[in-house]
Design a protein around this motif. Structure first.
Motif, PDB file in Angstrom:
ATOM      1  N   ALA A 268       0.434  -1.115   0.026  1.00 42.16           N
ATOM      2  CA  ALA A 268       0.156   0.085  -0.205  1.00 42.16           C
ATOM      3  C   ALA A 268       1.124   1.431  -0.139  1.00 42.16           C
ATOM      4  O   ALA A 268       1.694   1.675   0.945  1.00 42.16           O
ATOM      5  CB  ALA A 268      -0.763   0.211   1.369  1.00 42.16           C
ATOM      6  N   PRO A 269       0.797   2.184  -0.507  1.00 48.87           N
ATOM      7  CA  PRO A 269       1.200   3.126  -0.229  1.00 48.87           C
ATOM      8  C   PRO A 269       1.277   4.301   0.415  1.00 48.87           C
ATOM      9  O   PRO A 269       0.448   4.113   1.145  1.00 48.87           O
ATOM     10  CB  PRO A 269       0.921   4.186  -1.680  1.00 48.87           C
ATOM     11  CG  PRO A 269      -0.429   3.838  -2.053  1.00 48.87           C
ATOM     12  CD  PRO A 269      -0.995   2.288  -1.837  1.00 48.87           C
ATOM     13  N   VAL A 270       1.982   4.730   1.194  1.00 54.26           N
ATOM     14  CA  VAL A 270       2.599   5.781   2.240  1.00 54.26           C
ATOM     15  C   VAL A 270       2.632   7.129   1.942  1.00 54.26           C
ATOM     16  O   VAL A 270       2.595   7.735   2.777  1.00 54.26           O
ATOM     17  CB  VAL A 270       2.712   4.947   2.880  1.00 54.26           C
ATOM     18  CG1 VAL A 270       2.575   3.689   3.857  1.00 54.26           C
ATOM     19  CG2 VAL A 270       3.881   4.676   2.787  1.00 54.26           C
ATOM     20  N   ARG A 271       3.661   6.936   1.198  1.00 56.01           N
ATOM     21  CA  ARG A 271       4.471   8.401   0.729  1.00 56.01           C
ATOM     22  C   ARG A 271       4.513   8.542  -1.257  1.00 56.01           C
ATOM     23  O   ARG A 271       5.083   7.799  -1.736  1.00 56.01           O
ATOM     24  CB  ARG A 271       5.556   8.849   1.136  1.00 56.01           C
ATOM     25  CG  ARG A 271       5.896   9.646   1.066  1.00 56.01           C
ATOM     26  CD  ARG A 271       7.323  10.323   2.005  1.00 56.01           C
ATOM     27  NE  ARG A 271       8.145  10.437   1.151  1.00 56.01           N
ATOM     28  CZ  ARG A 271       9.555  11.106   1.383  1.00 56.01           C
ATOM     29  NH1 ARG A 271       9.690  11.281   2.836  1.00 56.01           N
ATOM     30  NH2 ARG A 271      10.858  11.352   1.121  1.00 56.01           N
ATOM     31  N   ILE A 272       4.502   9.997  -1.281  1.00 52.61           N
ATOM     32  CA  ILE A 272       5.058   9.779  -3.545  1.00 52.61           C
ATOM     33  C   ILE A 272       5.281  11.081  -3.168  1.00 52.61           C
ATOM     34  O   ILE A 272       4.760  12.543  -2.603  1.00 52.61           O
ATOM     35  CB  ILE A 272       3.790   9.956  -4.096  1.00 52.61           C
ATOM     36  CG1 ILE A 272       3.909   9.915  -5.435  1.00 52.61           C
ATOM     37  CG2 ILE A 272       2.450  10.528  -4.184  1.00 52.61           C
ATOM     38  CD1 ILE A 272       2.961   9.531  -6.789  1.00 52.61           C
ATOM     39  N   ALA A 273       6.671  10.982  -4.118  1.00 53.97           N
ATOM     40  CA  ALA A 273       7.197  12.150  -3.897  1.00 53.97           C
ATOM     41  C   ALA A 273       7.560  12.826  -5.092  1.00 53.97           C
ATOM     42  O   ALA A 273       8.086  11.949  -5.789  1.00 53.97           O
ATOM     43  CB  ALA A 273       8.801  12.700  -3.178  1.00 53.97           C
ATOM     44  N   ARG A 274       7.675  14.535  -5.642  1.00 50.21           N
ATOM     45  CA  ARG A 274       8.411  14.186  -7.417  1.00 50.21           C
ATOM     46  C   ARG A 274       9.278  15.652  -7.179  1.00 50.21           C
ATOM     47  O   ARG A 274       9.432  15.814  -6.498  1.00 50.21           O
ATOM     48  CB  ARG A 274       7.379  14.867  -7.721  1.00 50.21           C
ATOM     49  CG  ARG A 274       7.679  15.176  -9.612  1.00 50.21           C
ATOM     50  CD  ARG A 274       6.472  15.767  -9.717  1.00 50.21           C
ATOM     51  NE  ARG A 274       5.686  17.013 -10.142  1.00 50.21           N
ATOM     52  CZ  ARG A 274       4.467  17.959 -10.352  1.00 50.21           C
ATOM     53  NH1 ARG A 274       4.141  16.842 -11.041  1.00 50.21           N
ATOM     54  NH2 ARG A 274       4.269  18.378 -10.736  1.00 50.21           N
ATOM     55  N   ARG A 286       4.122   0.365   1.865  1.00 55.31           N
ATOM     56  CA  ARG A 286       4.293  -0.229   3.201  1.00 55.31           C
ATOM     57  C   ARG A 286       3.905  -2.103   2.695  1.00 55.31           C
ATOM     58  O   ARG A 286       1.996  -2.354   2.459  1.00 55.31           O
ATOM     59  CB  ARG A 286       3.692  -0.002   4.303  1.00 55.31           C
ATOM     60  CG  ARG A 286       3.184  -0.680   5.761  1.00 55.31           C
ATOM     61  CD  ARG A 286       1.819  -0.044   6.432  1.00 55.31           C
ATOM     62  NE  ARG A 286       2.374   1.536   6.727  1.00 55.31           N
ATOM     63  CZ  ARG A 286       1.584   2.216   7.477  1.00 55.31           C
ATOM     64  NH1 ARG A 286       0.149   1.844   7.267  1.00 55.31           N
ATOM     65  NH2 ARG A 286       2.073   3.568   7.332  1.00 55.31           N
ATOM     66  N   LYS A 287       4.817  -2.682   2.733  1.00 53.15           N
ATOM     67  CA  LYS A 287       4.182  -4.366   2.761  1.00 53.15           C
ATOM     68  C   LYS A 287       3.171  -4.701   3.871  1.00 53.15           C
ATOM     69  O   LYS A 287       3.292  -3.932   4.969  1.00 53.15           O
ATOM     70  CB  LYS A 287       5.220  -4.920   3.003  1.00 53.15           C
ATOM     71  CG  LYS A 287       6.074  -4.934   1.792  1.00 53.15           C
ATOM     72  CD  LYS A 287       7.192  -6.233   1.739  1.00 53.15           C
ATOM     73  CE  LYS A 287       8.226  -5.888   2.763  1.00 53.15           C
ATOM     74  NZ  LYS A 287       9.461  -6.768   3.151  1.00 53.15           N
ATOM     75  N   GLN A 288       2.666  -5.677   4.032  1.00 51.36           N
ATOM     76  CA  GLN A 288       1.468  -6.355   5.072  1.00 51.36           C
ATOM     77  C   GLN A 288       2.602  -6.548   6.503  1.00 51.36           C
ATOM     78  O   GLN A 288       4.046  -6.979   5.978  1.00 51.36           O
ATOM     79  CB  GLN A 288       1.126  -7.373   4.914  1.00 51.36           C
ATOM     80  CG  GLN A 288      -0.493  -7.628   4.133  1.00 51.36           C
ATOM     81  CD  GLN A 288      -1.037  -8.934   3.633  1.00 51.36           C
ATOM     82  OE1 GLN A 288      -0.422  -9.989   3.508  1.00 51.36           O
ATOM     83  NE2 GLN A 288      -2.339  -8.592   3.389  1.00 51.36           N
ATOM     84  N   ASN A 289       3.078  -6.548   7.547  1.00 45.79           N
ATOM     85  CA  ASN A 289       3.647  -7.216   8.426  1.00 45.79           C
ATOM     86  C   ASN A 289       5.267  -6.237   8.126  1.00 45.79           C
ATOM     87  O   ASN A 289       6.598  -6.856   8.155  1.00 45.79           O
ATOM     88  CB  ASN A 289       3.987  -8.435   8.647  1.00 45.79           C
ATOM     89  CG  ASN A 289       2.642  -8.731   8.972  1.00 45.79           C
ATOM     90  OD1 ASN A 289       1.957  -8.759   9.716  1.00 45.79           O
ATOM     91  ND2 ASN A 289       2.782 -10.195   8.140  1.00 45.79           N
ATOM     92  N   ASP A 290       5.722  -5.064   7.858  1.00 44.82           N
ATOM     93  CA  ASP A 290       6.595  -4.070   7.078  1.00 44.82           C
ATOM     94  C   ASP A 290       7.212  -4.196   8.842  1.00 44.82           C
ATOM     95  O   ASP A 290       6.569  -3.801   9.568  1.00 44.82           O
ATOM     96  CB  ASP A 290       6.039  -3.316   6.662  1.00 44.82           C
ATOM     97  CG  ASP A 290       7.265  -2.371   5.432  1.00 44.82           C
ATOM     98  OD1 ASP A 290       8.179  -2.718   6.183  1.00 44.82           O
ATOM     99  OD2 ASP A 290       6.641  -2.084   4.696  1.00 44.82           O
ATOM    100  N   ILE A 291       8.548  -3.762   8.412  1.00 43.61           N
ATOM    101  CA  ILE A 291       9.521  -3.434   9.287  1.00 43.61           C
ATOM    102  C   ILE A 291       9.460  -2.013  10.186  1.00 43.61           C
ATOM    103  O   ILE A 291      10.019  -1.809  11.218  1.00 43.61           O
ATOM    104  CB  ILE A 291      11.111  -3.992   8.861  1.00 43.61           C
ATOM    105  CG1 ILE A 291      11.620  -3.275   7.457  1.00 43.61           C
ATOM    106  CG2 ILE A 291      10.759  -5.122   8.366  1.00 43.61           C
ATOM    107  CD1 ILE A 291      13.154  -3.118   6.966  1.00 43.61           C
TER     108      ILE A 291
END
Length: 383
Positions: A268-274, A286-291
């Motif tokens: 799932a996206p949590v940030r986008i920068a240009r 962010r993955k499931q069970n992310d670090i």
């Protein structure tokens, strides 16, 4: 350990601890609060973390245009978001000029209506509810001095690491049978003995975790030192610095986000920068069970043709990538989820304990040494 060596190690541990006392207490207490940064910030500022509207979200291009129209003096750097659709987006602003100063650098936006729900300046030296947690973060990591503060903080962290290791060496029992005494706190033995037992036993039990905390903090704050050392042992994946194509960005925010999600569909996206200068988008997923809560997967998208240029998942890269990638999760406890954050919050209180007990031990030793010197001078004067 030889007596003379131990004597000098005791002095080194004692005086380096005294020198660092204010720093480690500040870092520990602010770290305890920051372990639950989002939770505390949401409690203090519920308007930043909840929306009442419902319906489809506006395209990012609409939201970006809204921000750029309302804040013409600033440049839109990136959007932060949560998978939960009931949370406002955060638009982070940067100055258009190197010497510029922004009164507002974070804008909270309703993704459904594009209405601005709140503003704040994360660099404000203020304890007001909207500024408190960003202030504690900047104090904890940068000593309120930005990059220079990070270098100072990282260097002090290395000194703290050395102080902890010396303390380990001094407290380590000479024989296996001495562990029970080393880890026990003798009752009814007086204030000095209580201080000494707490300092030694808690240090032996929690010292490994404190060493890890000091080490990870130094690695993150001194990347120009840490990364070359790590890369000499294991290669680090270098993300592209710019688009291979010339011309202005043709891909909008929404298209770049879609391209990044297509490369990692289970994240799932949590940030986008240009970066308009380099013609790149960087999307954090962010993955499931992310670090880490802020997502560990970074996808770089060409802003000219929309192609994915790189996908960096630290747990799938080289050993060096993994080492660098887990530092934040280890330091904050997010690697272990809620239990890890609770542990980090508790660990942040220990430098205060060590400072109180260490100063008490030092004052007692100093008083005893003064009495002994006075006695020797008196005896010398009567001869």
């Amino acid at each position: 350990m030889k007596k003379e060596l131990r004597h000098w190690l005791v002095k080194l541990h004692r005086y380096s601890g005294l020198l660092l006392s204010l720093f480690i207490v500040m870092a520990g207490l602010t770290g305890s609060a920051l372990a639950f940064n989002d939770e505390i910030d949401a409690w203090l500022n519920p308007q930043f973390y909840h929306i009442s509207s419902s319906g489809p979200h506006q395209p990012f291009e609409v939201l970006a245009a809204k921000v750029e129209h309302d804040y013409p003096h600033a440049r839109l750097a990136f959007f932060s978001m949560e998978p939960d659709g009931n949370v406002p987006l955060q638009a982070r602003l940067r100055t258009r000029h190197a010497d510029g100063v922004l009164p507002i650098d974070t804008v909270f936006i309703d993704p459904v209506t594009a209405a601005v729900l709140g503003e704040r300046n994360t660099k404000a030296a203020s304890l007001a509810p909207q500024n408190l947690m960003p202030f504690l973060f900047r104090l904890h990591r940068y000593l309120l001095l930005d990059k220079t503060g990070a270098i100072i903080s990282g260097s002090l962290g290395l000194l703290w690491l050395a102080t902890l290791l010396i303390g380990f060496a001094l407290a380590w029992p000479k024989h296996r049978s001495g562990w029970r005494k080393a880890l026990s706190i003798k009752r009814g033995a007086g204030g000095f003995r209580l201080m000494y037992d707490l300092h030694r036993s808690v240090g032996l039990v929690a010292g490994v975790l404190l060493v890890m905390t000091a080490f990870t903090g130094a690695v993150m704050n001194l990347p120009d030192v840490a990364r070359p050392m790590v890369s000499s042992l294991s290669p680090l994946t270098k993300p592209p610095k710019s688009s291979p194509h010339e011309g202005k960005p043709q891909i909008d925010w929404q298209q770049a986000l879609a391209a990044a999600q297509a490369s990692e569909p289970l994240s799932a996206p949590v940030r986008i920068a240009r970066d308009d200068k380099q013609r790149l988008y960087q999307v954090r997923l962010r993955k499931q069970n992310d670090i880490q809560d802020s997502g560990s997967v970074r996808v770089v998208v060409d802003a000219v043709d929309g192609k994915v240029l790189s996908v960096l998942d630290p747990l799938k890269g080289s050993a060096g990538d993994t080492f660098i990638g887990v530092q934040y999760g280890l330091h904050t406890g997010q690697l272990l989820g809620l239990a890890g954050k609770i542990l980090v919050a508790f660990m942040g209180l220990l430098p205060l304990l060590f400072t109180i007990t260490g100063i008490a031990i030092w004052l007692k030793k100093r008083k005893s040494e003064t009495i002994v010197r006075a006695r020797h001078l008196h005896q010398a004067g009567t001869i």
